[in-house]
Design a protein around this motif. Structure first.
Motif: not given
Ligand SMILES: *Cc1c(COP(=O)(O)O)cnc(C)c1O
Length: 355
Positions: A35, A39, A79, A123, A130, A157, A159, A191-192, A207-210
């Protein structure tokens, strides 16, 4: 010649960081979160460097469709799902997997005849408050999706709000498990931070991002310690010098005052390039590979650095704002933010080069 600032993006680092994620994930499948223009790293470039992922997670239909147009045929997870009834036809047309998180989306789906079966993510709000369904409506959502003739699969899912912090994931994990216990479906939670720290949260998809971009999700553990390599280096050069006498000032608001003789370099990088305006005097920076500090307020197109102890520094000396040799995490911490915000804020005017 253009202004000397540039962002160097390393595809090799992206690929390396995905391998690190893969090692932690063991059996779980990986959504590479791309997304916010990956980044800040560039969507198409990141998607290519992260091609070993099992799918891509993002937000915009427009970006997802662009990936499809470039020949990407992996699963794409949206997402935030879809926003309007007219978006729903695009899900089937482009084989996009929406996150379904509110009752309006359920109603739209129930009214719509999809042109092809889709996969959906349901979700669950397990405490972050959220997006997502919770105890009063998660069963309704499950029944609606599970019973939809054109929904081929449902994945559950949630978060985590504090996988990187002191609370961890235990309470949310427990609540998620109790909410979804009777539902037989794959699960996607981490997440990460959760991927790196909580194997019990890995489930079927992560769902890793950073971390893919070479930054640490943790305040107290560096990216290097996690074996991650920075994928973006924001680099520029010194374009001016000033010698200051004690009592002289630097920049807007005269916010910095020299207490002794000093030399400063003016760097071609400001908040219009994405450097945080709130970075205070003392924010770390590399000049000619040597660590020093910023002084005074960051301007739109420039910032000042202390080169009093760097006699070699001159017009044209390279400056690293973050990346190779200076983690964006560290710069972000000095500026009171997180590396996510720095990376995403890279301005479109900064030329990008691949290294
Ligand atoms: C952004 C995002 C992620 C990735 O989080 P990182 O902290 O960057 O790893 C995962 N899941 C959701 C729902 C997100 O919005």
């Amino acid at each position: 010649m253009p202004r000397p600032i540039q962002a160097r993006i390393s595809s090799r680092a992206l690929t390396h960081n995905l391998e690190v994620a893969r090692r932690h994930a063991s059996q779980a499948h990986i959504w590479a979160v791309i997304k916010a223009n990956a980044y800040g790293h560039g969507l198409a470039r990141a998607a290519q460097a992260l091609a070993a992922a099992d799918g891509y997670a993002m937000l915009d239909f427009e970006e997802a469709i662009r990936l499809r147009a470039q020949g990407v045929d992996k699963p794409i997870l949206l997402l935030e799902g879809f926003f309007k009834a007219q978006d729903v036809t695009l899900l089937a047309e482009y084989a996009l997997t929406p996150v379904v998180h509110n009752i309006e989306q359920i109603e739209i789906l129930e009214k719509t005849a999809l042109s092809a079966p889709i996969d959906a993510y349901l979700k669950v709000n397990s405490g972050m408050n959220r997006l997502g369904f919770t105890v009063d409506n998660v069963r309704i959502a499950w029944n609606a999706l599970h019973g939809h003739p054109q929904v081929r699969s449902v994945t559950l899912m949630t978060h985590f709000a504090d996988a990187d912090g002191a609370s961890g994931v235990a309470a949310q994990l427990e609540w998620f498990n109790s909410l979804t216990q009777p539902m037989s479906a794959p699960r996607c939670l981490a997440n990460s931070a959760a991927l790196l720290r909580y194997p019990q949260s890995h489930a079927d998809w992560v769902r890793p991002g950073i971390m893919l971009y070479g930054c640490s999700p943790f305040a107290e553990q560096s990216a290097a310690d996690l074996g991650l390599k920075p994928a973006m280096t924001l680099a520029s050069e010194i374009i001016g010098l000033q010698n200051l006498q004690p009592g002289e000032h630097v920049g807007y608001g005269f916010s910095f005052e020299a207490t002794q003789e000093m030399t400063i370099g003016l760097v071609a990088c400001g908040y219009a390039d994405g450097y945080p305006r709130h970075a205070p005097t003392g924010t770390p920076v590399l000049v000619g590979g040597q660590r020093t500090r910023t002084v005074g307020r960051v301007s739109m197109d420039m910032l000042a650095v202390d080169i009093s102890d760097l006699p070699e520094a001159y017009i044209g000396t390279p400056v690293t704002l973050w990346g190779e040799g200076l983690s964006a995490d560290e710069v972000a911490a000095a500026a009171g933010t997180v590396s996510y915000e720095l990376l995403c804020a890279l301005a479109p005017r900064v030329p990008v080069v691949e290294v």
